[in-house]
Write an enzyme that holds these catalytic residues in place. Structure first.
Site, PDB file in Angstrom:
ATOM      1  CD  GLU A 174     -38.372  -2.161  13.863  1.00  0.00           C
ATOM      2  OE1 GLU A 174     -38.942  -2.441  14.902  1.00  0.00           O
ATOM      3  OE2 GLU A 174     -37.831  -3.006  13.134  1.00  0.00           O
TER       4      GLU A 174
ATOM      5  CG  HIS B 157     -38.251  -6.428  10.775  1.00  0.00           C
ATOM      6  ND1 HIS B 157     -37.027  -6.904  11.207  1.00  0.00           N
ATOM      7  CD2 HIS B 157     -38.851  -5.877  11.859  1.00  0.00           C
ATOM      8  CE1 HIS B 157     -36.908  -6.662  12.505  1.00  0.00           C
ATOM      9  NE2 HIS B 157     -38.002  -6.034  12.923  1.00  0.00           N
TER      10      HIS B 157
HETATM   11  P1  13P Z   1     -36.168  -5.135  19.838  1.00  0.00           P
HETATM   12  O1  13P Z   1     -37.284  -4.446  20.579  1.00  0.00           O
HETATM   13  O2  13P Z   1     -35.875  -6.515  20.335  1.00  0.00           O
HETATM   14  O3  13P Z   1     -34.953  -4.264  19.725  1.00  0.00           O
HETATM   15  O4  13P Z   1     -36.698  -5.376  18.342  1.00  0.00           O
HETATM   16  C1  13P Z   1     -37.205  -4.314  17.627  1.00  0.00           C
HETATM   17  C2  13P Z   1     -37.769  -4.842  16.375  1.00  0.00           C
HETATM   18  O5  13P Z   1     -37.052  -5.222  15.489  1.00  0.00           O
HETATM   19  C3  13P Z   1     -39.233  -4.937  16.287  1.00  0.00           C
HETATM   20  O6  13P Z   1     -39.648  -5.238  15.001  1.00  0.00           O
END
Ligand code: 13P
Length: 259
Positions: free
Chosen positions: A171, A99
């Protein structure tokens, strides 16, 4: 297509026993009607408690739990850590690795991610492998190159079959915790490129793997994301912490998929 729509909620460093009870009791009223799966990643400390509450509300067939992180070791002198073996011991099915928060604040790098990936596989826990580029890489048009490099990190060490029972979460580091979500068409293009890349190695894996999107997902933008053919679900942070908001989001998804 064998992919199941998956909504993953990452609580990050938020939550309490109160929130867990409230969350599960509210969701238990609706979740049994949903035709998609929900995975919640509360802080590690609460996994066992949340599991207990989920069972109490007879929701264990509908809500699964994920760890937000694990150690690279299974046991030993590693004070403060939690192992994949321990997760397996309490029946946890998923764990997030790579992450952005771990990369940015805890120096998680490709070699740590590899070790975590391997240890999860050895314990039969499904890795939710986060990949994505920084803002600088995005501005330099390097998104796909970076994502493929992060995927190659796994393929080169464990082979393409390691992606069986693995979830990829795209992400973009620069899109997390922002006010608006980036263009769903752009995200679709990245997901498609990832799927096409996997297809060069294995058609089945490419077709069946869930590629989730994460980064400022909300109940306002989720539908436009899920309408994209290669976005198989989302990894939601902030917007999933407010129960009524999260339920709204789940209902939007459910209405769309029941039509
Ligand atoms: P947000 O939805 O708060 O932008 O976070 C995304 C995230 O990092 C999920 O793992």
């Amino acid at each position: 297509m064998m992919r199941n729509l998956l909504i993953i909620s990452n609580w990050k460093l938020n939550g309490s026993k109160y929130l867990i009870k409230n969350f599960v009791s509210n969701i238990s009223l609706i979740v049994k009607n949903y035709n998609f799966s929900i995975v919640i990643a509360p802080p590690l400390l609460y996994l066992d408690y949340m599991q207990y509450i989920i069972q109490l509300y007879n929701c264990d067939n509908y809500i699964s739990l994920s760890a937000q992180n694990i150690d690279t070791n299974n046991y030993g002198s590693f004070t403060g850590e939690i192992s994949a073996k321990m997760l397996k011991d309490i029946g946890i099915k998923y764990a997030i690795i790579g992450h952005a928060d771990r990369k940015v604040f805890h120096n998680e790098n490709s070699s740590t991610i590899l070790k975590k990936f391997a240890i999860l596989k050895s314990e039969g826990i499904t890795p939710i492998l986060c990949i994505g580029e920084t803002k600088t890489e995005y501005q330099a048009n390097q998104t796909i190159v970076i994502c493929i490099k992060q995927i190659d990190n796994i393929i080169n060490n464990f082979g393409i079959l390691a992606f069986k029972n693995t979830i990829i979460a795209y992400e973009p580091i620069w899109a997390i915790n922002k006010k608006t979500v980036i263009n769903p068409i752009y995200i679709q293009d990245v997901h498609k490129a990832i799927r096409n890349y996997l297809m060069k190695y294995n058609d089945e894996i490419s077709k069946n793997i869930n590629i989730q999107y994460g980064g400022s997902v909300s109940n306002e933008n989720i539908l436009n994301l899920l309408k994209q053919p290669d976005i198989d679900g989302v990894l939601v942070g902030r917007a999933s912490l407010n129960i009524s908001n999260f339920i709204k989001m789940l209902n939007v998804v459910n209405n769309f998929y029941s039509c």
